[in-house]
Design a protein around this motif. Structure first.
Motif, PDB file in Angstrom:
ATOM      1  N   ARG A  26       0.671  -1.208   0.011  1.00 50.80           N
ATOM      2  CA  ARG A  26      -0.045   0.068   0.254  1.00 50.80           C
ATOM      3  C   ARG A  26       0.822   1.077  -0.122  1.00 50.80           C
ATOM      4  O   ARG A  26       2.055   1.262   0.279  1.00 50.80           O
ATOM      5  N   GLU A  27       0.259   2.157  -0.576  1.00 47.11           N
ATOM      6  CA  GLU A  27       0.983   3.656  -0.508  1.00 47.11           C
ATOM      7  C   GLU A  27       0.650   4.313   0.991  1.00 47.11           C
ATOM      8  O   GLU A  27      -0.390   4.264   1.652  1.00 47.11           O
ATOM      9  N   VAL A  28       1.744   4.850   1.608  1.00 41.99           N
ATOM     10  CA  VAL A  28       1.553   5.451   2.951  1.00 41.99           C
ATOM     11  C   VAL A  28       2.464   6.855   2.705  1.00 41.99           C
ATOM     12  O   VAL A  28       2.933   7.151   1.468  1.00 41.99           O
ATOM     13  N   LYS A  29       2.410   7.718   3.976  1.00 43.07           N
ATOM     14  CA  LYS A  29       3.135   8.786   3.682  1.00 43.07           C
ATOM     15  C   LYS A  29       4.574   8.455   3.782  1.00 43.07           C
ATOM     16  O   LYS A  29       5.204   7.336   4.386  1.00 43.07           O
ATOM     17  N   THR A  30       5.490   9.321   3.644  1.00 46.81           N
ATOM     18  CA  THR A  30       7.030   9.163   3.362  1.00 46.81           C
ATOM     19  C   THR A  30       7.452   8.695   4.821  1.00 46.81           C
ATOM     20  O   THR A  30       7.137   9.476   5.644  1.00 46.81           O
ATOM     21  N   PHE A  31       8.391   7.883   4.508  1.00 48.13           N
ATOM     22  CA  PHE A  31       9.128   7.112   5.974  1.00 48.13           C
ATOM     23  C   PHE A  31      10.391   6.806   5.327  1.00 48.13           C
ATOM     24  O   PHE A  31      10.569   6.565   4.134  1.00 48.13           O
ATOM     25  N   SER A  32      11.154   6.447   6.389  1.00 47.96           N
ATOM     26  CA  SER A  32      12.525   6.080   6.015  1.00 47.96           C
ATOM     27  C   SER A  32      13.268   4.956   6.937  1.00 47.96           C
ATOM     28  O   SER A  32      14.281   4.416   6.437  1.00 47.96           O
ATOM     29  N   LEU A  33      12.404   4.551   8.018  1.00 50.90           N
ATOM     30  CA  LEU A  33      12.783   3.444   8.926  1.00 50.90           C
ATOM     31  C   LEU A  33      11.780   2.666   9.265  1.00 50.90           C
ATOM     32  O   LEU A  33      10.619   3.352   9.423  1.00 50.90           O
ATOM     33  N   VAL A  34      11.898   1.243   9.416  1.00 49.60           N
ATOM     34  CA  VAL A  34      10.734   0.618   9.808  1.00 49.60           C
ATOM     35  C   VAL A  34      11.177  -0.352  10.818  1.00 49.60           C
ATOM     36  O   VAL A  34      12.192  -0.594  11.158  1.00 49.60           O
ATOM     37  N   GLY A  35      10.122  -0.797  11.548  1.00 49.93           N
ATOM     38  CA  GLY A  35      10.271  -1.862  12.445  1.00 49.93           C
ATOM     39  C   GLY A  35       8.937  -2.432  13.065  1.00 49.93           C
ATOM     40  O   GLY A  35       7.690  -1.849  12.782  1.00 49.93           O
ATOM     41  N   VAL A  36       8.759  -3.341  13.864  1.00 46.29           N
ATOM     42  CA  VAL A  36       7.783  -4.106  14.098  1.00 46.29           C
ATOM     43  C   VAL A  36       7.641  -4.144  15.844  1.00 46.29           C
ATOM     44  O   VAL A  36       8.888  -4.325  16.344  1.00 46.29           O
ATOM     45  N   VAL A  37       6.768  -3.738  16.496  1.00 48.73           N
ATOM     46  CA  VAL A  37       6.520  -3.715  17.794  1.00 48.73           C
ATOM     47  C   VAL A  37       5.328  -4.524  18.229  1.00 48.73           C
ATOM     48  O   VAL A  37       4.375  -4.870  17.514  1.00 48.73           O
ATOM     49  N   TRP A  38       5.136  -4.964  19.611  1.00 49.40           N
ATOM     50  CA  TRP A  38       4.116  -5.702  20.059  1.00 49.40           C
ATOM     51  C   TRP A  38       3.761  -5.391  21.344  1.00 49.40           C
ATOM     52  O   TRP A  38       4.460  -4.367  22.148  1.00 49.40           O
ATOM     53  N   ASP A  39       2.800  -5.714  22.166  1.00 54.04           N
ATOM     54  CA  ASP A  39       2.224  -5.367  23.409  1.00 54.04           C
ATOM     55  C   ASP A  39       2.970  -5.747  24.448  1.00 54.04           C
ATOM     56  O   ASP A  39       3.570  -4.699  25.336  1.00 54.04           O
ATOM     57  N   ASP A  40       3.655  -6.982  24.556  1.00 57.97           N
ATOM     58  CA  ASP A  40       4.296  -7.417  25.973  1.00 57.97           C
ATOM     59  C   ASP A  40       5.852  -7.487  25.757  1.00 57.97           C
ATOM     60  O   ASP A  40       6.166  -8.321  24.630  1.00 57.97           O
ATOM     61  N   ALA A  41       6.756  -6.569  26.343  1.00 59.70           N
ATOM     62  CA  ALA A  41       8.140  -6.829  26.232  1.00 59.70           C
ATOM     63  C   ALA A  41       8.739  -7.977  26.479  1.00 59.70           C
ATOM     64  O   ALA A  41       9.921  -8.041  26.030  1.00 59.70           O
ATOM     65  N   SER A  42       8.142  -8.475  27.260  1.00 60.44           N
ATOM     66  CA  SER A  42       8.686  -9.944  27.776  1.00 60.44           C
ATOM     67  C   SER A  42       8.459 -11.036  26.959  1.00 60.44           C
ATOM     68  O   SER A  42       8.845 -12.292  27.140  1.00 60.44           O
ATOM     69  N   THR A  43       7.733 -10.871  25.949  1.00 62.31           N
ATOM     70  CA  THR A  43       7.278 -11.846  24.899  1.00 62.31           C
ATOM     71  C   THR A  43       8.410 -11.860  23.650  1.00 62.31           C
ATOM     72  O   THR A  43       8.314 -10.759  22.958  1.00 62.31           O
ATOM     73  N   HIS A  44       8.779 -12.991  23.233  1.00 60.16           N
ATOM     74  CA  HIS A  44       9.641 -13.078  22.127  1.00 60.16           C
ATOM     75  C   HIS A  44       8.933 -13.162  20.965  1.00 60.16           C
ATOM     76  O   HIS A  44       7.881 -13.874  20.970  1.00 60.16           O
ATOM     77  N   LEU A  45       9.475 -12.709  19.856  1.00 57.50           N
ATOM     78  CA  LEU A  45       9.010 -12.841  18.550  1.00 57.50           C
ATOM     79  C   LEU A  45       9.757 -14.158  18.009  1.00 57.50           C
ATOM     80  O   LEU A  45      10.712 -13.979  17.325  1.00 57.50           O
ATOM     81  N   ASP A  46       9.251 -15.383  17.957  1.00 56.01           N
ATOM     82  CA  ASP A  46       9.869 -16.403  17.257  1.00 56.01           C
ATOM     83  C   ASP A  46       9.454 -16.647  15.781  1.00 56.01           C
ATOM     84  O   ASP A  46       8.535 -17.260  15.669  1.00 56.01           O
ATOM     85  N   GLY A  47       9.999 -15.977  14.994  1.00 58.31           N
ATOM     86  CA  GLY A  47       9.483 -15.760  13.691  1.00 58.31           C
ATOM     87  C   GLY A  47      10.511 -15.244  12.789  1.00 58.31           C
ATOM     88  O   GLY A  47      11.638 -14.717  13.119  1.00 58.31           O
ATOM     89  N   ARG A  48       9.988 -14.842  11.652  1.00 53.04           N
ATOM     90  CA  ARG A  48      10.704 -14.053  10.432  1.00 53.04           C
ATOM     91  C   ARG A  48       9.795 -12.914  10.219  1.00 53.04           C
ATOM     92  O   ARG A  48       8.865 -12.905   9.640  1.00 53.04           O
ATOM     93  N   VAL A  49      10.427 -11.666  10.253  1.00 51.54           N
ATOM     94  CA  VAL A  49       9.895 -10.448   9.763  1.00 51.54           C
ATOM     95  C   VAL A  49      10.486 -10.000   8.310  1.00 51.54           C
ATOM     96  O   VAL A  49      11.637  -9.955   8.481  1.00 51.54           O
ATOM     97  N   GLN A  50       9.848  -9.909   7.423  1.00 49.62           N
ATOM     98  CA  GLN A  50      10.138  -9.138   6.123  1.00 49.62           C
ATOM     99  C   GLN A  50       9.478  -8.066   5.446  1.00 49.62           C
ATOM    100  O   GLN A  50       8.323  -8.110   5.861  1.00 49.62           O
ATOM    101  N   VAL A  51      10.111  -7.110   5.108  1.00 49.91           N
ATOM    102  CA  VAL A  51       9.414  -6.015   4.422  1.00 49.91           C
ATOM    103  C   VAL A  51       9.849  -5.972   2.961  1.00 49.91           C
ATOM    104  O   VAL A  51      11.093  -5.978   2.648  1.00 49.91           O
ATOM    105  N   ARG A  52       8.929  -5.081   2.158  1.00 50.26           N
ATOM    106  CA  ARG A  52       9.306  -4.585   0.824  1.00 50.26           C
ATOM    107  C   ARG A  52       8.764  -2.917   1.101  1.00 50.26           C
ATOM    108  O   ARG A  52       7.915  -2.741   1.298  1.00 50.26           O
ATOM    109  N   THR A  53       9.588  -2.241   0.409  1.00 46.60           N
ATOM    110  CA  THR A  53       9.381  -0.631   0.540  1.00 46.60           C
ATOM    111  C   THR A  53       9.459  -0.210  -1.021  1.00 46.60           C
ATOM    112  O   THR A  53      10.276  -0.671  -1.908  1.00 46.60           O
TER     113      THR A  53
END
Length: 475
Positions: A88-115
């Motif tokens: 999708r088209e969005v407002k201009t940005f230069s850096l990406v990251g993924v966040v979630w609710d609980d800082a003590s929970t680990h993300l066991d997985g793979r995160v990928q982006v296209r820009t």
């Protein structure tokens, strides 16, 4: 250690008595924090705008008939869960990251982006985002960690000016939980660092007016520099008299002047003044930090016994001229997206060897950071901007780490070639309360089970220790 006097003391002294009177009204956020003195300058600082778009990630794989299986996990899936965001088209940005609710929970997985590039309108290939970033954080059971604002987060990835995004996150069974689910509340954060010539911004997308002149009936009237807010003055004043209020950089000093200034500030150093020449340091004002984002006031630790070297894991696709924008993005991601009180690192170094002030509180002081979970107390964190797991760090960046540590560790009497003992605040390598022997210049992985600072940067630490000690003039 007391605030350091510097060769620029004559420049700043004239107004040094006035500013603390106005700053005293900005009570510090932490009981351990103390206020710094301030001086005056002539430059009119400009603060950048910036923004953060936060978009929820939605199920894009098998998601029906799922129920939570563990705290902080979204589902108990029959198949590995996948979440994402369609292109999708969005407002201009230069850096990406993924966040979630609980800082003590680990993300066991793979995160990928296209820009999609603003310049070329072309879409990138899929890029991996480093999911192991929880170890770059405040220590457990600290005020910062327990603020209620801290969220789980991936490492940030610098992608350059973009106006399109596509995201996919695949769950993979890991060692932390027996599940193929993903953390709850996952969002993609799209960070625009702003243009340093644009007006000052506030929080995620708002704006803030410069602070007015402060009028105190008993102490007289104090006029801030044009365009300077009280938060900017507070941050800048922490480096007076090394540089005047409003300075965009702290000038380099040779070894003799660096030593003389340090001994003048702390006579105990006169017995063995092994202090390296101070490198030029770009201040927070110089790289355009939006001081309205961070918590007010500063938090200090007792001393600096060790320096932990990191990489930001944000990729190497940036030019040196873009480093201030990268740093503004990292700062905004740490504070707005991850919920920290300020940027986590005490210093940053770009690929050309320029040194930048990180967390506010004064470059010569023992500012408590959030860089090495379990060992933030009595240490400093230096992050080289880039990713060095499979790429060698540029020599100017490695040399800058040696120069910076020779000066900063020397202010606290630390030998870069030696070992020191730190008490663990808790982590995945050492239990809380255990005394741990570490190199005075250590890699992040020495205090926490992580790949940071990347294999190729880590192998540069032994010669960095030798170079740093030589700059201090040690035999």
């Amino acid at each position: 250690m007391r605030a350091f006097l510097a060769s620029s003391i004559g420049v700043a002294t004239a107004a040094a008595l006035a500013l603390p009177l106005a700053l005293s009204s900005t009570a510090l956020a932490h009981p351990a924090a103390t206020q710094s003195s301030a001086g005056a300058g002539s430059a009119a600082p400009a603060a950048p705008a910036g923004s953060t778009q936060s978009l929820p990630l939605v199920p894009v794989g098998p998601a029906a008939d799922r129920a939570p299986v563990a705290r902080g996990m979204s589902t108990s899936p029959r198949l590995p869960e996948t979440r994402g965001l369609s292109a999708r088209e969005v407002k201009t940005f230069s850096l990406v990251g993924v966040v979630w609710d609980d800082a003590s929970t680990h993300l066991d997985g793979r995160v990928q982006v296209r820009t999609r590039s603003v310049v070329t309108s072309a879409w990138s290939e899929w890029q991996d985002v480093d999911t192991h970033s929880s170890e770059h954080a405040a220590d457990p059971d600290t005020v910062e960690r327990g603020s209620g604002r801290v969220r789980g987060s991936t490492a940030p990835l610098w992608v350059g000016q973009s106006d399109g995004i596509e995201v996919r996150v695949h769950a993979e069974p890991g060692g932390h939980v027996v599940s193929s689910g993903l953390p709850t509340g996952m969002r993609i954060e799209l960070v625009d660092p702003g243009d340093s010539s644009r007006p000052h911004s506030d929080a995620k997308n708002g704006t803030a007016e410069p602070s007015p002149v402060v009028d105190d009936d008993d102490k007289g009237e104090l006029a801030l520099l044009p365009g300077m807010t009280m938060e900017m003055a507070e941050s800048s004043s922490a480096n007076v008299p090394m540089a005047p209020l409003g300075a965009q950089e702290i000038p380099a000093l040779n070894k003799a002047d660096s030593t003389a200034d340090a001994v003048l500030a702390d006579e105990a150093l006169a017995a063995a003044p092994y202090i390296g020449p101070r490198p030029k340091i770009v201040t927070r004002l110089g790289w355009g930090a939006d001081e309205s984002l961070r918590e007010k006031g500063f938090v200090y630790t007792n001393t600096v016994k060790a320096a932990f070297v990191h990489h930001t894991a944000s990729g190497n696709n940036y030019a040196c001229k873009d480093a201030p924008a990268v740093l503004r993005s990292l700062y905004r991601y740490h504070v707005v997206s991850s919920g920290w009180r300020d940027i986590g690192y005490n210093f940053a170094v770009d690929k050309c060897g320029t040194v930048y002030e990180g967390r506010a509180g004064g470059v010569a002081k023992a500012v408590l950071g959030a860089h090495t979970m379990g060992f933030n107390t009595d240490s400093m964190g230096v992050a080289v901007i880039g990713t060095f797991a499979s790429t060698a760090p540029p020599k100017p960046a490695v040399d800058a780490v040696a120069r910076l540590t020779a000066w900063k560790l020397g202010l606290f009497g630390a030998d870069p070639r030696a070992k020191t003992t730190l008490r663990s605040g808790g982590g995945n390598l050492y239990t809380k309360g255990s005394n741990v022997r570490l190199n005075v210049i250590s890699g992040h992985r020495d205090g926490f089970a992580t790949e940071c600072p990347g294999r190729h940067l880590y192998t540069q630490l032994p010669p960095t220790r030798t170079a740093s000690a030589k700059l201090q003039g040690r035999p």
